[in-house]
Design a protein around this motif. Structure first.
Motif, PDB file in Angstrom:
ATOM      1  N   LEU A 158      68.004  75.194  55.653  1.00 11.92           N
ATOM      2  CA  LEU A 158      69.436  75.163  55.366  1.00 11.92           C
ATOM      3  C   LEU A 158      70.123  73.935  55.949  1.00 11.92           C
ATOM      4  N   THR A 159      69.673  73.483  57.116  1.00 15.83           N
ATOM      5  CA  THR A 159      70.366  72.386  57.804  1.00 15.83           C
ATOM      6  C   THR A 159      69.750  71.020  57.553  1.00 15.83           C
ATOM      7  N   SER A 160      68.568  70.962  56.969  1.00 16.79           N
ATOM      8  CA  SER A 160      67.907  69.673  56.766  1.00 16.79           C
ATOM      9  C   SER A 160      68.025  69.166  55.334  1.00 16.79           C
ATOM     10  N   GLY A 161      68.775  69.881  54.485  1.00 18.59           N
ATOM     11  CA  GLY A 161      68.945  69.445  53.112  1.00 18.59           C
ATOM     12  C   GLY A 161      67.760  69.749  52.227  1.00 18.59           C
ATOM     13  N   MET A 162      66.922  70.708  52.619  1.00 21.41           N
ATOM     14  CA  MET A 162      65.753  71.070  51.822  1.00 21.41           C
ATOM     15  C   MET A 162      65.968  72.373  51.054  1.00 21.41           C
ATOM     16  N   ASP A 163      67.179  72.915  51.090  1.00 23.34           N
ATOM     17  CA  ASP A 163      67.482  74.150  50.369  1.00 23.34           C
ATOM     18  C   ASP A 163      67.595  73.865  48.878  1.00 23.34           C
ATOM     19  N   PRO A 164      67.494  74.890  48.021  1.00 24.60           N
ATOM     20  CA  PRO A 164      67.499  74.669  46.569  1.00 24.60           C
ATOM     21  C   PRO A 164      68.742  73.949  46.062  1.00 24.60           C
ATOM     22  N   GLU A 165      69.919  74.286  46.582  1.00 30.41           N
ATOM     23  CA  GLU A 165      71.157  73.688  46.081  1.00 30.41           C
ATOM     24  C   GLU A 165      71.203  72.184  46.352  1.00 30.41           C
ATOM     25  N   THR A 166      70.835  71.793  47.600  1.00 35.09           N
ATOM     26  CA  THR A 166      70.858  70.362  47.936  1.00 35.09           C
ATOM     27  C   THR A 166      69.814  69.596  47.145  1.00 35.09           C
ATOM     28  N   GLN A 167      68.623  70.173  47.004  1.00 34.22           N
ATOM     29  CA  GLN A 167      67.581  69.514  46.226  1.00 34.22           C
ATOM     30  C   GLN A 167      67.990  69.379  44.760  1.00 34.22           C
ATOM     31  N   ILE A 192      68.163  73.398  67.950  1.00 33.80           N
ATOM     32  CA  ILE A 192      68.150  74.835  67.658  1.00 33.80           C
ATOM     33  C   ILE A 192      69.574  75.378  67.578  1.00 33.80           C
ATOM     34  N   VAL A 193      70.388  75.035  68.588  1.00 38.15           N
ATOM     35  CA  VAL A 193      71.750  75.571  68.670  1.00 38.15           C
ATOM     36  C   VAL A 193      72.551  75.206  67.423  1.00 38.15           C
ATOM     37  N   TRP A 194      72.534  73.921  67.065  1.00 38.19           N
ATOM     38  CA  TRP A 194      73.387  73.486  65.960  1.00 38.19           C
ATOM     39  C   TRP A 194      72.823  73.861  64.597  1.00 38.19           C
ATOM     40  N   GLU A 195      71.496  73.967  64.477  1.00 44.17           N
ATOM     41  CA  GLU A 195      70.925  74.430  63.209  1.00 44.17           C
ATOM     42  C   GLU A 195      71.301  75.885  62.944  1.00 44.17           C
ATOM     43  N   ALA A 205      75.142  64.849  63.938  1.00 50.02           N
ATOM     44  CA  ALA A 205      74.298  64.057  64.841  1.00 50.02           C
ATOM     45  C   ALA A 205      74.976  63.855  66.192  1.00 50.02           C
ATOM     46  N   GLY A 206      76.296  63.609  66.176  1.00 52.41           N
ATOM     47  CA  GLY A 206      77.015  63.422  67.434  1.00 52.41           C
ATOM     48  C   GLY A 206      77.038  64.681  68.276  1.00 52.41           C
ATOM     49  N   LEU A 207      77.251  65.840  67.640  1.00 53.35           N
ATOM     50  CA  LEU A 207      77.238  67.111  68.370  1.00 53.35           C
ATOM     51  C   LEU A 207      75.859  67.398  68.947  1.00 53.35           C
ATOM     52  N   GLN A 208      74.822  67.089  68.185  1.00 59.11           N
ATOM     53  CA  GLN A 208      73.468  67.290  68.699  1.00 59.11           C
ATOM     54  C   GLN A 208      73.208  66.437  69.931  1.00 59.11           C
ATOM     55  N   LYS A 209      73.636  65.168  69.879  1.00 58.03           N
ATOM     56  CA  LYS A 209      73.381  64.274  71.014  1.00 58.03           C
ATOM     57  C   LYS A 209      74.178  64.720  72.246  1.00 58.03           C
ATOM     58  N   LEU A 210      75.460  65.075  72.037  1.00 59.56           N
ATOM     59  CA  LEU A 210      76.281  65.537  73.157  1.00 59.56           C
ATOM     60  C   LEU A 210      75.665  66.768  73.815  1.00 59.56           C
ATOM     61  N   THR A 211      75.230  67.732  72.992  1.00 60.61           N
ATOM     62  CA  THR A 211      74.634  68.951  73.526  1.00 60.61           C
ATOM     63  C   THR A 211      73.298  68.666  74.190  1.00 60.61           C
ATOM     64  N   ALA A 212      72.562  67.661  73.700  1.00 56.68           N
ATOM     65  CA  ALA A 212      71.280  67.300  74.320  1.00 56.68           C
ATOM     66  C   ALA A 212      71.489  66.822  75.754  1.00 56.68           C
ATOM     67  N   PHE A 213      72.547  66.029  75.982  1.00 58.03           N
ATOM     68  CA  PHE A 213      72.840  65.587  77.351  1.00 58.03           C
ATOM     69  C   PHE A 213      73.222  66.775  78.231  1.00 58.03           C
ATOM     70  N   LEU A 214      74.000  67.715  77.684  1.00 61.26           N
ATOM     71  CA  LEU A 214      74.378  68.898  78.460  1.00 61.26           C
ATOM     72  C   LEU A 214      73.148  69.737  78.815  1.00 61.26           C
TER      73      LEU A 214
END
Length: 476
Positions: free
Chosen positions: A376-385, A89-92, A114-123
């Motif tokens: 926006l964060t999962s690559g499903m937005d119109p521009e990325t698609q 949630i935080v990083w998205e 992915a690294g920031l998500q994992k680090l924050t998950a431990f915190l």
């Protein structure tokens, strides 16, 4: 040393699972997935050492969110997938709102994310474990007991994070987040249908089928009516029918698609259609809303006995007010925490219509917010698609080959589907929770979405194994 180098040096100290050197066959990946699931169930049956036995099964304000967090009271999976989802949630939100500028279309950007998500998950695992202990969820503990419980919760959460890492790196199928939620919901439904525990205060068993059999054998019309609608909140026939209706409705909606015509430049203008799911955001907004609510409840439970004892501060009362009972803290009307807690029956919803309206609007509003952030964060937005379609040499028939043209066409559909599907799943979750659908409305919503997701993954993997040339064509 730049920021990127500093982050990389920190990421190297985080425990992680290595990616397989080659893609394991489907049978091996299914085996690893099954072993991860068995480990989850074993942890869910292992009670925490050092907490009073009477607190292991008590209900609390977090109980209605446990299905989303795949957690089980008083066990090693007390925190469930909470740290992982909260970190997401935080990083998205940070990346989706451009507060943190990360290019997720590049391999380096995705690795950093992915690294920031994992680090924050431990915190968050450490913070949530401390919040449970300091909030008095396990009663009064000595300092030694607090340390022992904290270590158990943190180590168990580390295993959950690594199991999720293992599946997502390609050793298994899907992710531990989806797998654990689906397993928890299925286990809850099985328990509500067949549990032999009883007889209870109404003379019936807990499970629906044992209660129905007991009522039919006795021939008591009063007991039979209690099976249809049980005011005490136990599984009843109305909840079972609601579950079946929800399963059929959601399965149908998951199969609905909107198709966009495209043509292939590579194959001489051959025409095909790109399908977009009607429920475009799937179940992610429900998971993210549940994680947000769980953390708000959890941290207010931990802080309020110290910063607002006896609900004395009128400003803090706007956030949370609790009545501390033998079953744990109970939110009181007039606070934010009260209005994010669902009405547990139709009768309670009608008795407090303001609660029903505010809860519904908040839930649906957050679902839309997180649905947009997820896209926006999962690559499903119109521009990325559009970028991916352009790389595959596809274009909109009748228009020149251009990413901007494709993106413009996709925008007409994707943002409308994102908002509409977020509203729909929010409404379904609210209504089904009010009518006490068996397995929980949110749980059924998640279960159907995850099963459909796994079916699609397995069908795709089986096709790639049966036709190796297809795997080479798409670069697998």
């Amino acid at each position: 040393m730049g920021l990127k180098e500093s982050l990389d040096s920190v990421f190297r100290f985080l425990p992680e699972i290595e990616k397989p050197r080659r893609k394991p066959p489907l049978s091996e990946r299914l085996l690893w997935t099954a072993l991860v699931l068995v480990a989850y169930f074993v942890m869910g049956q292992t009670p925490l050492y050092g907490i009073p036995r009477q607190t292991q099964g008590t209900l609390g304000a977090l109980e209605f969110l446990r299905v989303v967090m795949a957690s089980k009271r008083g066990t090693l999976i007390e925190l469930g997938i909470g740290p992982i989802v909260t970190s997401g949630i935080v990083w998205e939100l940070l990346v989706g709102s451009r507060i943190v500028n990360l290019d997720l279309t590049t391999p380096e950007g995705r690795r950093t994310f992915a690294g920031l998500q994992k680090l924050t998950a431990f915190l968050f695992a450490a913070l949530e474990a401390a919040a449970y202990i300091l909030g008095g969820v396990y009663g009064a503990l000595t300092q030694q007991q607090q340390i022992i419980v904290f270590v158990q919760l943190f180590v168990a959460s580390t295993f959950v994070i690594l199991m999720n890492d293992m599946l997502e790196k390609g050793w298994g199928i899907g992710s531990a987040v989806s797998l654990f939620i689906a397993a928890g919901v299925a286990q809850q439904i099985f328990w509500e249908l067949f549990s032999p525990i009883g007889p209870l205060g109404d003379g019936l068993y807990y499970g629906l089928f044992p209660s129905l059999f007991s009522a039919l054998v006795s021939g008591n019309s009063t007991l039979l009516m209690h099976v249809v609608v049980r005011p005490s909140g136990y599984p009843d026939l109305v909840g079972f029918v609601g579950m079946v209706v929800m399963l059929l409705l959601l399965t149908y909606m998951e199969s609905m698609k909107i198709t966009i015509p495209v043509s292939s430049v590579r194959f001489g203008g051959a025409k095909t259609r790109i399908p977009l799911k009607f429920l475009y955001v799937s179940v992610m907004p429900v998971i993210l809303v549940g994680a947000l609510y769980a953390n708000v409840v959890m941290f207010t439970q931990a802080l309020w006995p110290r910063v607002n004892p006896g609900n004395q501060n009128p400003w803090l009362n706007v956030i949370a007010k609790y009545n501390y009972t033998e079953y744990g803290p109970v939110p009181l009307p007039g606070s934010f925490v009260y209005y994010i807690s669902p009405p547990r029956s139709l009768a309670s919803a009608l008795a407090d219509p303001v609660h029903l309206v505010v809860y519904s609007l908040l839930y649906i509003g957050f679902a839309v917010l997180f649905g947009v952030a997820w896209i926006l964060t999962s690559g499903m937005d119109p521009e990325t698609q559009a970028e991916q379609l352009a790389k595959a040499q596809l274009q909109i028939p009748g228009f020149r080959k251009s990413e901007k043209v494709i993106a413009s066409m996709l925008k007409r559909y994707i943002w409308g589907l994102t908002i509409l599907s977020s509203i729909i799943i929010g409404v379904i979750a609210v209504v089904s929770d009010i009518f006490r659908v068996m397995g929980g409305g949110t749980g059924i919503l998640l279960l159907v979405g995850i099963i459909v997701q796994y079916y699609s993954i397995l069908a795709s993997e089986r096709a790639l194994e049966m036709y190796p040339s297809l795997a080479r064509l798409i670069g697998e």
